[in-house]
Design a protein around this motif. Structure first.
Motif, PDB file in Angstrom:
ATOM      1  N   ASN A   1      37.315  43.927  37.298  1.00 29.79           N
ATOM      2  CA  ASN A   1      38.541  42.538  37.458  1.00 29.79           C
ATOM      3  C   ASN A   1      37.732  41.415  37.798  1.00 29.79           C
ATOM      4  OD1 ASN A   1      40.340  40.337  36.992  1.00 29.79           O
ATOM      5  ND2 ASN A   1      41.857  42.059  35.892  1.00 29.79           N
TER       6      ASN A   1
ATOM      7  N   LYS B   1      44.343  41.565  26.301  1.00 29.78           N
ATOM      8  CA  LYS B   1      44.576  42.924  26.967  1.00 29.78           C
ATOM      9  C   LYS B   1      44.019  43.565  25.730  1.00 29.78           C
ATOM     10  CE  LYS B   1      46.778  42.018  30.685  1.00 29.78           C
ATOM     11  NZ  LYS B   1      47.048  41.217  30.924  1.00 29.78           N
TER      12      LYS B   1
ATOM     13  N   HIS C   1      42.043  46.841  29.272  1.00 28.13           N
ATOM     14  CA  HIS C   1      42.813  45.808  30.653  1.00 28.13           C
ATOM     15  C   HIS C   1      43.967  45.830  29.679  1.00 28.13           C
ATOM     16  CE1 HIS C   1      43.299  41.320  33.026  1.00 28.13           C
ATOM     17  NE2 HIS C   1      44.122  42.895  33.235  1.00 28.13           N
TER      18      HIS C   1
ATOM     19  N   ALA D   1      50.337  43.527  32.325  1.00 25.64           N
ATOM     20  CA  ALA D   1      50.055  43.231  34.406  1.00 25.64           C
ATOM     21  C   ALA D   1      51.982  43.219  34.254  1.00 25.64           C
ATOM     22  CB  ALA D   1      49.456  42.093  34.673  1.00 25.64           C
TER      23      ALA D   1
ATOM     24  N   ARG E   1      51.934  49.620  29.575  1.00 27.05           N
ATOM     25  CA  ARG E   1      50.955  49.965  29.911  1.00 27.05           C
ATOM     26  C   ARG E   1      50.923  51.485  28.909  1.00 27.05           C
ATOM     27  NH1 ARG E   1      51.983  47.050  34.363  1.00 27.05           N
ATOM     28  NH2 ARG E   1      52.690  48.642  35.806  1.00 27.05           N
TER      29      ARG E   1
ATOM     30  N   ASP F   1      40.639  47.769  34.302  1.00 25.90           N
ATOM     31  CA  ASP F   1      42.556  47.463  34.880  1.00 25.90           C
ATOM     32  C   ASP F   1      43.479  48.157  34.538  1.00 25.90           C
ATOM     33  OD1 ASP F   1      44.483  46.102  36.671  1.00 25.90           O
ATOM     34  OD2 ASP F   1      43.191  44.113  35.961  1.00 25.90           O
TER      35      ASP F   1
ATOM     36  N   ASN G   1      46.128  48.060  35.567  1.00 25.03           N
ATOM     37  CA  ASN G   1      47.411  47.479  35.643  1.00 25.03           C
ATOM     38  C   ASN G   1      48.677  48.667  36.876  1.00 25.03           C
ATOM     39  OD1 ASN G   1      47.344  44.488  36.580  1.00 25.03           O
ATOM     40  ND2 ASN G   1      46.761  44.729  34.603  1.00 25.03           N
TER      41      ASN G   1
ATOM     42  N   ARG H   1      50.384  50.522  39.138  1.00 24.49           N
ATOM     43  CA  ARG H   1      51.370  49.771  40.689  1.00 24.49           C
ATOM     44  C   ARG H   1      51.659  50.815  41.241  1.00 24.49           C
ATOM     45  NH1 ARG H   1      50.662  44.271  39.378  1.00 24.49           N
ATOM     46  NH2 ARG H   1      49.912  43.677  37.868  1.00 24.49           N
TER      47      ARG H   1
ATOM     48  N   TYR I   1      43.639  46.136  44.703  1.00 19.01           N
ATOM     49  CA  TYR I   1      44.357  44.790  44.404  1.00 19.01           C
ATOM     50  C   TYR I   1      45.673  44.411  45.142  1.00 19.01           C
ATOM     51  CZ  TYR I   1      46.921  40.620  41.171  1.00 19.01           C
ATOM     52  OH  TYR I   1      47.966  40.490  40.433  1.00 19.01           O
ATOM     53  N   LYS I   2      45.923  43.683  45.574  1.00 14.94           N
ATOM     54  CA  LYS I   2      45.600  42.199  45.576  1.00 14.94           C
ATOM     55  C   LYS I   2      45.187  41.419  46.734  1.00 14.94           C
ATOM     56  CE  LYS I   2      47.292  37.587  43.380  1.00 14.94           C
ATOM     57  NZ  LYS I   2      46.406  36.559  44.503  1.00 14.94           N
TER      58      LYS I   2
ATOM     59  N   CYS J   1      44.799  49.283  41.141  1.00 13.42           N
ATOM     60  CA  CYS J   1      44.637  49.012  39.373  1.00 13.42           C
ATOM     61  C   CYS J   1      44.009  49.244  38.732  1.00 13.42           C
ATOM     62  CB  CYS J   1      44.944  47.740  39.761  1.00 13.42           C
ATOM     63  SG  CYS J   1      46.364  46.654  39.395  1.00 13.42           S
TER      64      CYS J   1
ATOM     65  N   HIS K   1      40.147  41.338  42.649  1.00 17.01           N
ATOM     66  CA  HIS K   1      39.982  42.469  43.228  1.00 17.01           C
ATOM     67  C   HIS K   1      38.834  43.106  43.661  1.00 17.01           C
ATOM     68  CE1 HIS K   1      43.383  43.536  39.358  1.00 17.01           C
ATOM     69  NE2 HIS K   1      42.933  42.735  39.553  1.00 17.01           N
TER      70      HIS K   1
END
Length: 650
Positions: free
Chosen positions: A197, A300, A320, A323, A331, A366, A368, A370, A422-423, A443, A472
């Protein structure tokens, strides 16, 4: 040639003496055929010619005198095939085919010339002669009886009368062109895939990107996929897309050529291959699917490039997904939508999901997902090395979803043994405090799925801490896999490498009959999807594989989610699955696809799920229990169980 050097075979397999003569009868051909003497075409619709009542040898009337003159004292001896001398001359491979957009034609491979050649005999056209070394063949997934023949700027699509004949011609071409010298034959490939990313920032100047993709390690396939790749193009480029793709081309250098490239808004993918593989890469396809704002915006979504290299089908997906910490279900839904919609855009079998259509699928981006844990503790463990990373993995959302099989079913991922990607601070390897208190997470991920797990190994999975500019860090993975060469049937290989039976018809040598088969017993479905308003389905199973002579279908069970098959009744029937060739190495390199449908009287049958059974180890003649997981649009839709056994029927 003296009389004792050949003994032609009749159609019944009985040896005929040299003195056996043609018994020509005048016939009216109902459709065109070709003259077995001069290879010219005899058109039908009332056209008369001569056919031997003994061996069905067909000729123009004008060619009878030529045969008599040629055979001299032997008169018009039955000539079932090319006469084979004791010096080891090989029979000609001859196949009747239909060319796309035309009528029937004749293909011949003559292995006896100094350079083996392929002949095309097409009605009303001059005979075409091409060296086998200049011909490349492609097997079509959608029609297992079709073959694409490419030579120079010419492309011909031909259809054989059987799948077996297609395999024989493709195998003979591969051997005579010296592209394959034995069977079975695999070529090892090293595949590199990276995801990043970019945070809408330009790539770093200089050689920093080479820390991410170390081209000097001699990869065969290289795939870059990036997200949030939208920045002001640098000098010399008209667009960000051109800037990024040219940057990757400069990075890999002249040893590689671009297979394909694709963009969906800020999501991009580009695939390279070594120039040595150029002639072996075919059936290139690409597709996109947007899952962003309103389900249509491309901020996305996913992009993919797929192709066949030799006889191994590869697919590379970049994506992608949604988020934010709490958007796990979004997701998962994005993944399902990408699988479902891309399956409609890629040219796979109808109702097949594209993740089941390839030998290997590589999925990166990505994603995403977490880490669900206290941010302060996460930051501390990020700097603790392996011990901290292993503890963090227990709180990783994707790891939990994979365990629950709610997403990426049948995909593999190695545990990430590197810092969460990330981040970051854009120019430092630290996790800065920010107003949103976003938790450092993995991610950026790379997963893979294979129909034959024993043919692929992941060698590396890591991130790169020296490429800055984004919040990233790039991730990459390296794989080693076995790439299949075209299979050369043993019957073909024996003809080409050993002295043939003198005077034998090539069709007899190749043995058009194969009695090898897979027998399935005690077939049962478990917890299938309900497709009808009554809460049930009317399921049946279709068995599909390149190694099978046909697609085979069971009987239809009525109003059930847990069907069982077995018995003589039509609804309980389980077909015997006859194979093209009985060779173990041929069968065990493939799989059988189990496709379950709901039968509908008035509308198209609904797909209920699809699964694959790897044939590795299943050809020993012993019964083997199996359990096949069914998938539909990326989710589990039930199971099929039973017993399978390989046998050779008399």
């Amino acid at each position: 040639m003296s009389d004792d050097k050949w003994t032609p075979l009749g159609q019944d397999g009985m040896v005929m003496s040299r003195s056996k003569t043609h018994r020509f009868l005048t016939v009216t051909f109902k459709r065109f055929t070709w003259c077995d003497w001069c290879k010219g075409f005899i058109w039908g619709l009332g056209k008369q010619g001569l056919r031997c009542a003994e061996c069905k040898y067909a000729i123009h009337k004008k060619c009878e005198a030529a045969i008599l003159h040629s055979h001299d004292k032997e008169k018009k001896a039955c000539r079932m095939a090319k006469e084979v001398s004791a010096s080891g001359e090989r029979p000609i491979f001859r196949f009747k085919v239909k060319e796309k957009g035309a009528s029937e034609c004749l293909l011949e491979i003559d292995p006896n010339e100094s350079v083996p050649v392929l002949y095309f005999y097409t009605p009303n056209l001059p005979k075409m002669k091409v060296a086998c070394s200049d011909v490349f063949s492609e097997k079509l997934l959608l029609n297992p009886k079709q073959l694409i023949l490419r030579f120079f700027e010419t492309k011909k699509i031909v259809q054989f009368s059987s799948r077996r004949e297609r395999e024989q011609l493709a195998g003979a071409l591969s051997y005579l062109s010296h592209r394959v010298t034995s069977s079975p034959s695999v070529v090892p490939l090293r595949v590199w895939m990276g995801t990043w990313n970019m945070g809408d920032a330009p790539p770093p100047e200089g050689l920093k990107l080479s820390d991410w993709c170390k081209v000097e390690e001699d990869f065969d396939i290289i795939c870059f996929t990036v997200q949030e790749c939208e920045y002001k193009p640098r000098a010399g480029y008209k667009s960000c897309e051109e800037d990024w793709f040219k940057t990757t081309e400069a990075l890999v250098g002249p040893k590689y050529f671009r297979v394909d490239k694709l963009s969906l808004e800020k999501i991009r993918v580009i695939v390279f291959a070594k120039t040595a593989h150029r002639d072996y890469i075919t059936q290139i396809e690409s597709a996109t699917e947007a899952t962003g704002i309103g389900g249509v915006y491309g901020n996305k979504g996913g992009v993919c490039v797929s192709f066949t290299i030799r006889e191994t089908r590869l697919c590379f997906v970049g994506c992608h997904l949604a988020a934010h910490q709490e958007k796990v279900q979004d997701r998962n839904s994005d993944y399902m939508e990408i699988v479902d919609e891309m399956s409609k855009k890629l040219s796979g079998r109808k109702n097949f999901w594209f993740t089941n259509e390839y030998h290997h699928v590589f999925w990166a981006g990505d994603l995403n997902y977490r880490i669900d844990y206290d941010r302060g503790k996460v930051v501390q463990m990020c700097y603790q090395g392996l011990e901290g990373w292993k503890e963090l993995y227990n709180h990783d959302q994707l790891q939990k979803e994979l365990a629950k099989e709610t997403v990426f079913i049948d995909f593999n991922e190695s545990q990430p043994l590197f810092q969460p990607t990330y981040k970051y601070d854009r120019m430092k390897n630290v996790y800065p405090d920010d107003s949103k208190q976003r938790i450092p997470s993995w991610c950026d991920r790379i997963l893979w799925k294979s129909l034959h797990e024993h043919t692929i190994t992941q060698l590396e999975y890591d991130s790169v801490q020296t490429v800055f500019g984004s919040d990233h860090r790039p991730v990459y993975a390296v794989f080693k896999l076995e790439c299949k060469n075209p299979y050369i049937p043993r019957s073909v290989l024996n003809v080409l490498t050993h002295a043939p039976v003198l005077g034998s018809e090539v069709a007899d040598i190749l043995d058009p009959k194969c009695n090898g088969c897979f027998v399935i017993r005690h077939l049962a479905g478990h917890d299938l999807e309900a497709s009808d308003p009554n809460g049930y389905s009317d399921p049946y199973v279709v068995f599909v594989s390149n190694v099978l002579q046909n697609d085979y279908k069971t009987g239809v069970q009525s109003k059930t989610l847990n069907p069982t098959w077995g018995g003589k009744e039509k609804e309980n029937r389980i077909p015997v699955l006859y194979v093209n060739f009985e060779e173990k190495e041929y069968l065990e390199s493939e799989s059988i696809s189990f496709n379950v449908y709901d039968y509908d009287i008035s509308t198209a049958d609904d797909p209920l799920g699809q699964g694959h059974l790897d044939l590795k180890g299943l050809t020993d003649g012993q019964p083997h229990s199996f359990c096949v997981r069914l998938l539909g649009a990326g989710k589990a839709t039930g199971l099929l169980t039973g017993v399978i056994q390989f046998a050779v029927n008399d």
